[in-house]
Design a protein around this motif. Structure first.
Motif, mmCIF file in Angstrom:
data_model
loop_
_atom_site.group_PDB
_atom_site.id
_atom_site.type_symbol
_atom_site.label_atom_id
_atom_site.label_comp_id
_atom_site.label_asym_id
_atom_site.label_seq_id
_atom_site.Cartn_x
_atom_site.Cartn_y
_atom_site.Cartn_z
ATOM 1 N N LYS A 205 0.924 -1.274 0.026
ATOM 2 C CA LYS A 205 -0.101 0.064 0.083
ATOM 3 C C LYS A 205 0.771 1.265 0.086
ATOM 4 C CE LYS A 205 -4.471 -1.528 1.930
ATOM 5 N NZ LYS A 205 -5.539 -1.175 2.902
ATOM 6 N N ALA A 206 0.185 2.307 -0.424
ATOM 7 C CA ALA A 206 0.911 3.685 -0.290
ATOM 8 C C ALA A 206 0.984 4.131 1.212
ATOM 9 C CB ALA A 206 0.084 4.794 -1.055
ATOM 10 N N VAL A 207 2.329 4.797 1.485
ATOM 11 C CA VAL A 207 2.415 5.243 2.812
ATOM 12 C C VAL A 207 2.921 6.781 2.616
ATOM 13 C CG1 VAL A 207 4.674 4.358 3.022
ATOM 14 C CG2 VAL A 207 3.423 5.024 4.915
ATOM 15 N N GLY A 208 2.432 7.541 3.700
ATOM 16 C CA GLY A 208 2.937 8.776 3.842
ATOM 17 C C GLY A 208 3.721 9.232 5.018
ATOM 18 N N GLN A 209 4.642 10.015 5.197
ATOM 19 C CA GLN A 209 5.401 10.285 6.356
ATOM 20 C C GLN A 209 5.711 11.508 6.706
ATOM 21 O OE1 GLN A 209 10.078 9.562 6.590
ATOM 22 N NE2 GLN A 209 9.122 7.496 7.358
ATOM 23 N N PHE A 210 5.931 12.086 7.876
ATOM 24 C CA PHE A 210 6.166 13.297 8.112
ATOM 25 C C PHE A 210 6.793 13.322 9.826
ATOM 26 C CE2 PHE A 210 1.750 13.121 9.046
ATOM 27 C CZ PHE A 210 1.582 13.723 10.476
ATOM 28 N N GLY A 211 7.828 14.020 10.107
ATOM 29 C CA GLY A 211 8.112 14.198 11.330
ATOM 30 C C GLY A 211 9.344 15.096 11.665
ATOM 31 N N GLY A 212 10.052 15.176 12.500
ATOM 32 C CA GLY A 212 10.978 15.844 13.072
ATOM 33 C C GLY A 212 12.229 15.253 13.923
ATOM 34 N N GLY A 213 13.333 16.062 14.077
ATOM 35 C CA GLY A 213 14.213 15.497 15.128
ATOM 36 C C GLY A 213 15.353 16.448 15.219
ATOM 37 N N LEU A 214 16.697 15.881 15.684
ATOM 38 C CA LEU A 214 17.652 16.739 15.934
ATOM 39 C C LEU A 214 18.973 15.948 15.744
ATOM 40 C CD1 LEU A 214 19.001 19.269 17.320
ATOM 41 C CD2 LEU A 214 18.971 17.906 19.294
ATOM 42 N N GLU A 215 19.895 16.392 15.035
ATOM 43 C CA GLU A 215 21.234 15.957 14.778
ATOM 44 C C GLU A 215 22.302 16.643 15.558
ATOM 45 O OE1 GLU A 215 24.196 14.610 11.034
ATOM 46 O OE2 GLU A 215 22.392 15.435 10.868
ATOM 47 N N VAL A 216 23.139 15.933 16.280
ATOM 48 C CA VAL A 216 24.225 16.606 16.943
ATOM 49 C C VAL A 216 25.750 15.932 16.157
ATOM 50 C CG1 VAL A 216 25.378 16.844 19.095
ATOM 51 C CG2 VAL A 216 23.146 16.643 19.212
ATOM 52 N N ARG A 217 26.606 16.858 15.646
ATOM 53 C CA ARG A 217 27.673 16.468 14.872
ATOM 54 C C ARG A 217 28.779 16.331 15.950
ATOM 55 N NH1 ARG A 217 27.678 17.305 9.158
ATOM 56 N NH2 ARG A 217 25.657 16.322 8.531
ATOM 57 N N LEU A 218 29.399 15.136 16.188
ATOM 58 C CA LEU A 218 30.543 14.865 16.929
ATOM 59 C C LEU A 218 31.853 15.324 16.158
ATOM 60 C CD1 LEU A 218 29.604 11.243 18.111
ATOM 61 C CD2 LEU A 218 29.039 13.426 19.218
ATOM 62 N N THR A 219 31.812 15.325 14.989
ATOM 63 C CA THR A 219 32.878 15.699 14.090
ATOM 64 C C THR A 219 32.026 16.148 12.924
ATOM 65 O OG1 THR A 219 33.466 13.637 12.652
ATOM 66 C CG2 THR A 219 34.218 13.782 14.773
ATOM 67 N N PRO A 220 32.743 16.974 11.958
ATOM 68 C CA PRO A 220 31.885 17.254 10.672
ATOM 69 C C PRO A 220 31.516 16.203 9.842
ATOM 70 C CG PRO A 220 34.082 18.729 10.893
ATOM 71 C CD PRO A 220 33.965 17.377 11.895
ATOM 72 N N HIS A 221 31.929 14.830 10.167
ATOM 73 C CA HIS A 221 31.823 13.702 9.241
ATOM 74 C C HIS A 221 30.777 12.757 10.003
ATOM 75 C CE1 HIS A 221 34.175 15.431 5.975
ATOM 76 N NE2 HIS A 221 35.077 15.529 6.963
ATOM 77 N N ILE A 222 30.464 12.756 11.383
ATOM 78 C CA ILE A 222 29.834 11.952 12.225
ATOM 79 C C ILE A 222 28.934 12.668 12.855
ATOM 80 C CG2 ILE A 222 29.993 10.060 13.792
ATOM 81 C CD1 ILE A 222 32.804 9.515 12.578
ATOM 82 N N GLY A 223 27.768 12.207 12.935
ATOM 83 C CA GLY A 223 26.629 12.678 13.759
ATOM 84 C C GLY A 223 25.879 11.734 14.570
#
Length: 251
Positions: A205-223
């Protein structure tokens, strides 16, 4: 007394010259310090934790829960007809994991593709009635269970907003795609002398999605990322939420 005046004049002149040299040295030192501070500030720009033209790959685990009860013998009786329970996942919760690849064509906007799988213990009403052998001990009516993998693939759009020079970036996202592995139909099948439960195969079946969150970078390449998403499948009876935690790699 008259013979000492030239010497006194010479001493005053020498003291004036020393004072002038000292003042000049202090002034030059202060100027050099100010210039040095400006150079130091210019040499330490704002850390670039989140970049434009950035590829992100996220790996995450998830806990999913349905907005409605799972099917049981009681809430599906007597005919297993009009449902008042979840009919796609057919469970109240499950665990799983997923992966998403995103491309941020600007610092704040990204598009991606997401896929995940859930390990679901489905519930369904199950009955067997033999009208010829009613007291034979083989008849039952109960809630039964089986394990099922349910997965989804979606396209996503992400809006993130890094806070100044910090490591923190809240984000909102929305997406749409297909979900597969669920929506089995449970019916009573009437035979010549008995009734048994029949289960159909799964449906996509079709599915729709929406949401939000937070990212925290430990380095410029890993979060580290944490978010919540709400998923809509064919109306309100089958909606479910997902809390996700994982790691993000940026290139």
């Amino acid at each position: 007394m008259l013979g000492r005046q030239p010497h006194t004049h010479t001493m005053r002149r020498l003291l004036f010259q020393l004072s002038l040299i000292t003042f000049s040295a202090v002034t030059l030192y202060a100027g050099a310090e100010t210039y040095s501070s400006k150079n130091t500030a210019a040499a330490q720009p704002c850390p670039n934790w989140y970049a434009e033209n950035e590829w992100n790959v996220s790996l995450w685990g998830t806990y999913a829960f349905t907005s409605n009860d799972y099917p049981t013998l009681q809430n599906s009786a007597p005919t297993f007809g009009a449902p008042n329970h979840d009919t796609y996942i057919e469970a109240d919760h499950s665990w799983g994991g997923g992966v998403e690849g995103k491309y941020f064509f600007a610092r704040y906007f990204g598009i991606g593709v997401e896929g995940y799988a859930l390990d679901v213990q489905q519930s369904f009403p199950n009955a067997h009635v033999n009208f010829v052998d009613m007291l034979g001990g083989h008849n039952f009516a109960r809630t039964s269970h089986n394990r099922q993998a349910i997965g989804s693939i979606l396209g996503t759009f992400t809006l993130r907003y890094p806070f100044g020079c910090s490591r923190f970036a809240p984000y909102l996202f929305a997406g749409g795609g297909a979900i597969f592995g669920g929506d089995q139909t449970t019916t009573l099948l009437m035979l010549v002398d008995e009734e048994i439960t029949s289960r159909s195969g799964s449906r996509t079946k079709a599915v729709g999605q929406f949401g939000g969150g937070l990212e925290v970078r430990l380095t410029p390449h890993i979060g580290i990322m944490n978010d919540f998403t709400w998923n809509v499948i064919d109306g309100r009876d089958n909606n479910f939420g997902m809390a996700r935690t994982g790691i993000d790699f940026a290139f």
